[in-house]
Each structure stands twice: as C-alpha cells, then as structure tokens.
Design a protein around this motif. Structure first.
Motif, PDB file in Angstrom:
ATOM      1  N   GLN A 144      38.073  33.014  37.438  1.00 43.86           N
ATOM      2  CA  GLN A 144      37.796  32.807  36.016  1.00 43.86           C
ATOM      3  C   GLN A 144      38.769  33.627  35.181  1.00 43.86           C
ATOM      4  N   ILE A 145      39.414  32.968  34.238  1.00 45.18           N
ATOM      5  CA  ILE A 145      40.359  33.646  33.341  1.00 45.18           C
ATOM      6  C   ILE A 145      39.671  33.875  32.001  1.00 45.18           C
ATOM      7  N   GLY A 146      39.637  35.123  31.569  1.00 42.68           N
ATOM      8  CA  GLY A 146      38.967  35.464  30.324  1.00 42.68           C
ATOM      9  C   GLY A 146      39.817  35.154  29.102  1.00 42.68           C
ATOM     10  N   LYS A 147      39.195  35.266  27.952  1.00 43.90           N
ATOM     11  CA  LYS A 147      39.909  35.053  26.695  1.00 43.90           C
ATOM     12  C   LYS A 147      40.734  36.295  26.365  1.00 43.90           C
ATOM     13  N   PRO A 148      41.854  36.133  25.650  1.00 41.01           N
ATOM     14  CA  PRO A 148      42.654  37.300  25.246  1.00 41.01           C
ATOM     15  C   PRO A 148      41.808  38.298  24.453  1.00 41.01           C
ATOM     16  N   LYS A 149      42.028  39.579  24.723  1.00 38.60           N
ATOM     17  CA  LYS A 149      41.257  40.614  24.038  1.00 38.60           C
ATOM     18  C   LYS A 149      41.686  40.790  22.594  1.00 38.60           C
ATOM     19  N   SER A 150      42.897  40.346  22.286  1.00 43.96           N
ATOM     20  CA  SER A 150      43.420  40.476  20.935  1.00 43.96           C
ATOM     21  C   SER A 150      44.197  39.225  20.554  1.00 43.96           C
ATOM     22  N   ALA A 151      44.043  38.810  19.313  1.00 38.54           N
ATOM     23  CA  ALA A 151      44.771  37.633  18.838  1.00 38.54           C
ATOM     24  C   ALA A 151      46.264  37.903  18.782  1.00 38.54           C
ATOM     25  N   ASP A 152      46.636  39.175  18.766  1.00 38.88           N
ATOM     26  CA  ASP A 152      48.051  39.559  18.688  1.00 38.88           C
ATOM     27  C   ASP A 152      48.726  39.649  20.049  1.00 38.88           C
ATOM     28  N   ASP A 153      47.939  39.576  21.106  1.00 36.30           N
ATOM     29  CA  ASP A 153      48.508  39.709  22.448  1.00 36.30           C
ATOM     30  C   ASP A 153      47.844  38.699  23.377  1.00 36.30           C
ATOM     31  N   ALA A 154      48.454  37.541  23.497  1.00 36.42           N
ATOM     32  CA  ALA A 154      47.880  36.457  24.298  1.00 36.42           C
ATOM     33  C   ALA A 154      47.873  36.766  25.794  1.00 36.42           C
ATOM     34  N   ASN A 155      48.665  37.760  26.202  1.00 36.08           N
ATOM     35  CA  ASN A 155      48.745  38.100  27.627  1.00 36.08           C
ATOM     36  C   ASN A 155      47.775  39.198  28.049  1.00 36.08           C
ATOM     37  N   ASN A 156      46.975  39.668  27.109  1.00 34.87           N
ATOM     38  CA  ASN A 156      46.027  40.745  27.413  1.00 34.87           C
ATOM     39  C   ASN A 156      44.644  40.152  27.663  1.00 34.87           C
ATOM     40  N   TYR A 157      44.400  39.780  28.917  1.00 36.24           N
ATOM     41  CA  TYR A 157      43.111  39.204  29.283  1.00 36.24           C
ATOM     42  C   TYR A 157      42.784  39.584  30.725  1.00 36.24           C
ATOM     43  N   GLU A 158      41.524  39.416  31.063  1.00 35.65           N
ATOM     44  CA  GLU A 158      41.075  39.757  32.405  1.00 35.65           C
ATOM     45  C   GLU A 158      40.931  38.503  33.263  1.00 35.65           C
ATOM     46  N   VAL A 159      41.093  38.699  34.549  1.00 37.10           N
ATOM     47  CA  VAL A 159      40.914  37.613  35.513  1.00 37.10           C
ATOM     48  C   VAL A 159      39.938  38.094  36.585  1.00 37.10           C
ATOM     49  N   MET A 160      38.939  37.282  36.856  1.00 37.14           N
ATOM     50  CA  MET A 160      38.037  37.567  37.973  1.00 37.14           C
ATOM     51  C   MET A 160      38.313  36.538  39.058  1.00 37.14           C
ATOM     52  N   HIS A 161      38.303  36.984  40.290  1.00 40.93           N
ATOM     53  CA  HIS A 161      38.555  36.045  41.381  1.00 40.93           C
ATOM     54  C   HIS A 161      37.874  36.515  42.648  1.00 40.93           C
ATOM     55  N   ALA A 162      37.636  35.559  43.521  1.00 39.60           N
ATOM     56  CA  ALA A 162      36.995  35.864  44.793  1.00 39.60           C
ATOM     57  C   ALA A 162      37.976  36.553  45.720  1.00 39.60           C
ATOM     58  N   GLN A 163      37.439  37.360  46.621  1.00 41.81           N
ATOM     59  CA  GLN A 163      38.285  37.921  47.663  1.00 41.81           C
ATOM     60  C   GLN A 163      37.962  37.198  48.964  1.00 41.81           C
ATOM     61  N   GLY A 164      38.948  37.077  49.784  1.00 36.93           N
ATOM     62  CA  GLY A 164      38.773  36.362  51.044  1.00 36.93           C
ATOM     63  C   GLY A 164      40.137  35.928  51.545  1.00 36.93           C
ATOM     64  N   ILE A 165      40.330  35.963  52.840  1.00 38.16           N
ATOM     65  CA  ILE A 165      41.607  35.597  53.445  1.00 38.16           C
ATOM     66  C   ILE A 165      41.382  34.347  54.295  1.00 38.16           C
ATOM     67  N   TYR A 166      42.065  33.289  53.921  1.00 35.58           N
ATOM     68  CA  TYR A 166      41.958  32.013  54.631  1.00 35.58           C
ATOM     69  C   TYR A 166      43.022  31.954  55.712  1.00 35.58           C
ATOM     70  N   ILE A 167      42.604  31.642  56.927  1.00 31.56           N
ATOM     71  CA  ILE A 167      43.531  31.673  58.060  1.00 31.56           C
ATOM     72  C   ILE A 167      43.635  30.276  58.677  1.00 31.56           C
ATOM     73  N   PHE A 168      44.875  29.791  58.751  1.00 39.34           N
ATOM     74  CA  PHE A 168      45.166  28.461  59.283  1.00 39.34           C
ATOM     75  C   PHE A 168      45.973  28.599  60.571  1.00 39.34           C
ATOM     76  N   ASP A 169      45.715  27.705  61.518  1.00 35.77           N
ATOM     77  CA  ASP A 169      46.437  27.784  62.784  1.00 35.77           C
ATOM     78  C   ASP A 169      47.817  27.142  62.671  1.00 35.77           C
ATOM     79  N   ARG A 170      48.519  27.085  63.772  1.00 39.07           N
ATOM     80  CA  ARG A 170      49.919  26.615  63.753  1.00 39.07           C
ATOM     81  C   ARG A 170      50.040  25.123  63.459  1.00 39.07           C
ATOM     82  N   ASP A 171      48.926  24.416  63.504  1.00 38.85           N
ATOM     83  CA  ASP A 171      48.912  22.995  63.149  1.00 38.85           C
ATOM     84  C   ASP A 171      48.414  22.773  61.724  1.00 38.85           C
ATOM     85  N   GLY A 172      48.209  23.877  60.983  1.00 37.44           N
ATOM     86  CA  GLY A 172      47.747  23.758  59.606  1.00 37.44           C
ATOM     87  C   GLY A 172      46.263  23.516  59.457  1.00 37.44           C
ATOM     88  N   LYS A 173      45.488  23.720  60.532  1.00 30.78           N
ATOM     89  CA  LYS A 173      44.055  23.531  60.489  1.00 30.78           C
ATOM     90  C   LYS A 173      43.367  24.810  60.023  1.00 30.78           C
TER      91      LYS A 173
END
Length: 198
Positions: free
Chosen positions: A146-175
């Motif tokens: 989830q990407i949050g809204k900018p904290k300030s109207a003067d700085d569009a790049n100042n926002y928070e991002v929440m994301h899940a943690q987890g490592i996805y592992i695929f084998d040599r055939d892409g499975k």
C-alpha cells in the motif's frame, strides 16, 4: 482439506506481515508447489532494458518485493540474502539469482533501484515497471502493499509504503516451490534450497 487450508494460510502471510509491524518471528518456510503460478514477468532493469523470466532460465530464483527507501525490512532481508548467498558453494552461487522487485515505481527508477541492491553485494537484480505492471505481478503472487498519500503538498515524493515481507523461491524450471516468511534463518533456507540445486 487441512493441507489446502495450510497453503492458503501461508499465501495470506503476505497480507499480514507489514513493514512497520517489526515482526521478527521464527523463519517459516512453506511448500507452495502447485499453489502459485510459474515465474512470469516483463519489467525493466538498469538502462531501461526489458527483463523477463526467460533471462533466468536454469536459475533458482529468490524474489523479494520491497522498495529502495524502506527503513527496516528491506535492508535487513537483503543483508540476510547476502549472508545466504555467501554460504553457498561457488556452483550454487552461479545457479541462484536474487531478484528485488520494487513496489514503489514512482521513486524507484531502474538506476536508483540497481544502485540500492548493489550496495548489498549479493548479485541481486533490481526490477521495476509502471504502476500497473507492478500491481499485476503483485496480484499474480498475492503480494500485499500500500502506497500512502504524500505527507506534504509541496513534496510529492514524501510518502510511506507498507508492504508484505516474504521471499518467493522458484526452481530452475520457473515453478513456484517455496515461500519463506523472512530471511532471518539463513541455514534453514539454505537447507531447503539444496533440493532445488540438483
């Protein structure tokens, strides 16, 4: 029935482990064989070169979703993946590829993202794309963010991002084969990877 329920509990893990929760539980590795689609994407790496799953044929691929300005989960996980990679034999190192996919495509240009992953010296490839491309691949692998809204109207790049943690592992055939709740116990992950290198 129990096995199916357990698998879907594992897959919903992504929706519950958010970056600001500081969850550092014991590393759990789930067998997701047959429960997630094959590795497939078309994203951009440094120099805006297109990069797809075809570039990873024959590799055991570890995919982590995050973003370059993440204050805690991402750098911790990337450092743990570096430790994991360094514990492998030379042949195994050459067979494994770490892929870091940004969920913050607005700020994470291919150049910014690759500079970030290069800092961990684990041979990772940083990939990004349009908002739709990122949303599509996240949906494909049930990754919550989830990407949050900018904290300030003067700085569009100042926002928070929440994301899940987890490592996805695929084998040599892409499975899709394994989902690790985090990268904390590198020995446990390495033990599971051994079966995929053969």
């Amino acid at each position: 029935m129990f096995k199916i329920k357990t698998i879907f509990t594992a897959l919903s893990l992504s929706a519950s482990l958010f970056l600001n929760t500081a969850v550092l539980a014991e590393t759990t590795i789930y067998d997701i064989k047959g429960n997630l689609p094959d590795l497939k994407f078309d994203l951009k790496k440094i120099d805006n070169d297109h990069f797809t799953e075809k570039n990873l044929q024959g590799k055991v691929v570890l995919v982590f979703f995050g973003y370059a300005s993440c204050p805690d989960i991402c750098p911790t996980t990337m450092a743990e993946l570096s430790e994991l990679r360094n514990s492998l034999s030379k042949e195994q190192m050459e067979t494994m590829q770490i892929v870091f996919i940004s969920v913050d495509p607005h700020r994470d240009t291919p150049k910014v993202l690759q500079a970030y992953v290069d800092a961990f010296n684990n041979g990772a490839i940083g990939l990004t794309g349009t908002e739709k491309e990122i949303a599509d691949i996240a949906k494909r692998y049930r990754v919550a963010y989830q990407i949050g809204k900018p904290k300030s109207a003067d700085d569009a790049n100042n926002y928070e991002v929440m994301h899940a943690q987890g490592i996805y592992i695929f084998d040599r055939d892409g499975k899709a084969r394994l989902l690790s709740s985090n990268g904390e116990d590198t020995d446990k992950i390495k033990q599971k990877l051994e079966t995929l290198f053969n």
